[in-house]
Design an enzyme around this catalytic site. Structure first.
Site, mmCIF file in Angstrom:
data_model
loop_
_atom_site.group_PDB
_atom_site.id
_atom_site.type_symbol
_atom_site.label_atom_id
_atom_site.label_comp_id
_atom_site.label_asym_id
_atom_site.label_seq_id
_atom_site.Cartn_x
_atom_site.Cartn_y
_atom_site.Cartn_z
ATOM 1 N N LYS A 66 43.321 33.778 34.432
ATOM 2 C CA LYS A 66 44.366 33.473 34.567
ATOM 3 C C LYS A 66 45.541 33.071 35.256
ATOM 4 C CE LYS A 66 44.456 33.136 28.973
ATOM 5 N NZ LYS A 66 42.894 32.600 29.090
ATOM 6 N N THR A 99 39.207 40.243 42.102
ATOM 7 C CA THR A 99 38.587 40.918 41.046
ATOM 8 C C THR A 99 37.255 40.824 40.762
ATOM 9 O OG1 THR A 99 38.252 40.625 38.413
ATOM 10 C CG2 THR A 99 38.283 38.871 39.686
ATOM 11 N N LYS A 139 35.896 44.431 44.142
ATOM 12 C CA LYS A 139 37.004 45.317 44.754
ATOM 13 C C LYS A 139 36.829 46.301 45.268
ATOM 14 C CE LYS A 139 39.531 45.363 40.005
ATOM 15 N NZ LYS A 139 40.714 45.768 39.164
ATOM 16 N N ALA A 188 35.718 55.858 33.220
ATOM 17 C CA ALA A 188 35.657 56.542 33.963
ATOM 18 C C ALA A 188 35.952 55.793 35.796
ATOM 19 C CB ALA A 188 35.530 57.690 34.444
ATOM 20 N N GLY A 210 36.854 52.030 37.725
ATOM 21 C CA GLY A 210 38.260 51.464 38.681
ATOM 22 C C GLY A 210 39.333 51.714 37.532
ATOM 23 N N ARG A 235 31.185 58.464 29.052
ATOM 24 C CA ARG A 235 29.915 58.525 28.781
ATOM 25 C C ARG A 235 29.119 59.541 29.933
ATOM 26 N NH1 ARG A 235 26.712 52.911 28.231
ATOM 27 N NH2 ARG A 235 28.032 53.017 30.602
ATOM 28 N N TYR A 261 41.372 41.962 27.237
ATOM 29 C CA TYR A 261 42.000 41.098 26.403
ATOM 30 C C TYR A 261 42.067 39.443 26.652
ATOM 31 C CZ TYR A 261 41.819 39.232 31.653
ATOM 32 O OH TYR A 261 42.055 38.425 32.556
ATOM 33 N N GLY A 285 45.029 43.469 26.884
ATOM 34 C CA GLY A 285 45.310 44.786 28.152
ATOM 35 C C GLY A 285 46.170 42.951 28.657
HETATM 36 P P1 NDP Z 1 33.659 49.413 35.722
HETATM 37 O O1 NDP Z 1 32.661 48.488 36.138
HETATM 38 O O2 NDP Z 1 34.316 50.006 36.927
HETATM 39 O O3 NDP Z 1 33.761 50.821 34.446
HETATM 40 C C1 NDP Z 1 33.289 50.877 32.920
HETATM 41 C C2 NDP Z 1 33.633 51.710 32.482
HETATM 42 O O4 NDP Z 1 33.373 51.466 30.928
HETATM 43 C C3 NDP Z 1 32.819 53.213 33.133
HETATM 44 O O5 NDP Z 1 32.877 54.393 32.858
HETATM 45 C C4 NDP Z 1 31.013 53.242 31.991
HETATM 46 O O6 NDP Z 1 30.572 54.094 31.444
HETATM 47 C C5 NDP Z 1 31.926 52.697 31.151
HETATM 48 N N1 NDP Z 1 30.938 51.798 29.743
HETATM 49 C C6 NDP Z 1 30.085 50.503 30.307
HETATM 50 N N2 NDP Z 1 29.947 50.469 28.820
HETATM 51 C C7 NDP Z 1 30.304 51.964 28.320
HETATM 52 C C8 NDP Z 1 29.619 51.928 26.163
HETATM 53 N N3 NDP Z 1 28.800 50.958 26.093
HETATM 54 N N4 NDP Z 1 29.935 53.412 26.075
HETATM 55 C C9 NDP Z 1 31.038 54.399 26.331
HETATM 56 N N5 NDP Z 1 31.223 53.771 27.292
HETATM 57 C C10 NDP Z 1 30.615 52.360 28.496
HETATM 58 O O7 NDP Z 1 35.281 48.604 35.172
HETATM 59 P P2 NDP Z 1 36.532 48.609 35.396
HETATM 60 O O8 NDP Z 1 36.741 50.009 35.075
HETATM 61 O O9 NDP Z 1 37.130 47.445 36.275
HETATM 62 O O10 NDP Z 1 37.099 47.267 33.835
HETATM 63 C C11 NDP Z 1 37.032 47.932 32.639
HETATM 64 C C12 NDP Z 1 37.910 47.280 31.590
HETATM 65 O O11 NDP Z 1 39.127 47.651 31.598
HETATM 66 C C13 NDP Z 1 37.039 46.211 31.203
HETATM 67 O O12 NDP Z 1 37.639 46.267 29.729
HETATM 68 C C14 NDP Z 1 38.025 45.613 32.205
HETATM 69 O O13 NDP Z 1 37.750 44.200 31.661
HETATM 70 C C15 NDP Z 1 39.336 46.132 31.502
HETATM 71 N N6 NDP Z 1 40.869 45.702 33.565
HETATM 72 C C16 NDP Z 1 41.721 45.226 32.496
HETATM 73 C C17 NDP Z 1 42.388 44.843 33.473
HETATM 74 C C18 NDP Z 1 44.118 43.978 33.014
HETATM 75 O O14 NDP Z 1 44.497 43.945 33.691
HETATM 76 N N7 NDP Z 1 43.881 43.833 32.420
HETATM 77 C C19 NDP Z 1 42.105 45.034 34.676
HETATM 78 C C20 NDP Z 1 41.395 45.361 35.206
HETATM 79 C C21 NDP Z 1 40.679 45.974 34.154
HETATM 80 P P3 NDP Z 1 29.831 54.957 32.712
HETATM 81 O O15 NDP Z 1 30.335 54.925 33.923
HETATM 82 O O16 NDP Z 1 29.240 56.344 32.017
HETATM 83 O O17 NDP Z 1 28.841 53.745 32.901
#
Ligand code: NDP
Length: 273
Positions: free
Chosen positions: A16, A62, A66, A128, A130, A152, A217, A239
């Site tokens: 978007k 994105t 990143k 935990a 980004g 996790r 979102y 979001g």
């Molecule tokens: P990352 O890939 O950096 O991190 C993913 C996280 O999700 C890790 O902590 C991982 O845990 C955890 N995870 C993944 N699958 C599972 C599961 N099945 N059960 C439990 N934990 C899980 O992703 P981002 O931080 O970049 O993005 C996270 C979310 O935030 C996404 O949904 C993204 O779309 C959203 N987002 C939204 C934005 C907005 O503007 N609205 C901007 C940026 C992100 P582990 O460390 O244990 O693997």
């Protein structure tokens, strides 16, 4: 001359950002064009170099780039350093400034748009990665009573805990540590919803007054939001507001003028139920 900006990522079919920034430019009379550049994996630096040679002034970044943007930058803000990830860059000759506006966008959405002051609240962040890491500093700046990050991979949460070791109201751990605890705000900053999955959060973290906030979102009632609703939480959000607010922060950083976010949030909001 028309200034050039772009989003870089892959895939970008649902983005978007060009719509958001074009609307911001119209509303604030800024002469700019904003495009989406789907770069090949492994070709981040070449793609950005080419955009800069063509006169590009700034970029949003994105997934999956990143961390590449973090390495590419010549100057990183404290927010970007603590997140270990970059979502916006500004180019000035050889200088590449890097920022991370995801966390401040999230906090602005919760406080300004949803009307939930964070001061004195008990806040839980799931994940935990980004987005979660970028949220911690702006969240702590808003003075919650308690901020907990549960992940996790517990070791990854612990690393974050060590970075903020001086903050008395901040703790990290695993999902098992959440049993018997309740929170005013629960944020799903995992990517589980992108795969239709549910992070293993116990339902008793929610009360009727809890705001359950899904960072993803446009996905309607995700498994996380459904769990919260079924546990009795009455305030649910996704979001979309965070997306528009982080875009507004980047726009203001690039152009020196802050656009109104409400019209776009209203336009882009998809009903949750
Ligand atoms: P990352 O890939 O950096 O991190 C993913 C996280 O999700 C890790 O902590 C991982 O845990 C955890 N995870 C993944 N699958 C599972 C599961 N099945 N059960 C439990 N934990 C899980 O992703 P981002 O931080 O970049 O993005 C996270 C979310 O935030 C996404 O949904 C993204 O779309 C959203 N987002 C939204 C934005 C907005 O503007 N609205 C901007 C940026 C992100 P582990 O460390 O244990 O693997």
């Amino acid at each position: 001359m028309t200034d050039k900006y772009a989003l870089i990522g892959r895939p970008l079919s649902h983005t978007k950002s060009p719509l958001i920034h074009s609307r911001f430019a119209e509303a604030t009379n800024q002469d700019l064009v904003y495009t989406a550049i789907e770069a090949p994996v492994g070709a981040f630096a070449e793609t950005v170099d080419a955009f800069r040679r063509e006169g590009g002034r700034g970029m949003n970044v994105t997934a999956p780039f990143k961390l590449d943007a973090y390495d590419y930058a010549t100057a990183r803000s404290e927010r970007a350093r603590l997140a270990g990830a970059v979502n916006a860059m500004r180019f000035d000759g050889e200088r590449v400034e890097a920022e991370n506006f995801d966390g401040v966008g999230l906090v602005n959405d919760i406080q300004r748009n949803l009307g939930y002051a964070l001061k004195g609240r008990r806040v839980l962040i799931l994940g935990a990665g980004g987005a979660a890491r970028g949220a911690v500093l702006p969240m702590l700046d808003a003075n919650p009573a308690l901020l907990v990050v549960a992940n996790r991979n517990v070791g990854r949460a612990m690393v974050l805990g060590e970075q903020f070791a001086g903050a008395p109201n901040f703790t990290t751990g695993g999902y098992d540590d959440l049993r018997g605890e309740f929170f005013d705000i629960v944020l799903n900053a995992t990517s589980a919803s992108l795969h239709g999955e549910l992070p293993p959060v116990p339902a008793d973290v929610f009360t009727a007054e809890t705001l359950a906030y899904e960072l993803a979102y446009g996905k309607g009632l995700t498994p996380f939001l459904r769990l919260a609703r079924d546990a009795g939480a009455r305030r649910l959000a996704d979001g979309v507001g965070m997306l528009v607010e982080q875009a507004a922060e980047a726009f203001a950083w690039w152009r020196g003028v802050r656009p109104d976010t409400k019209p776009l949030i209203d336009q882009l909001t998809v009903p949750l139920a």
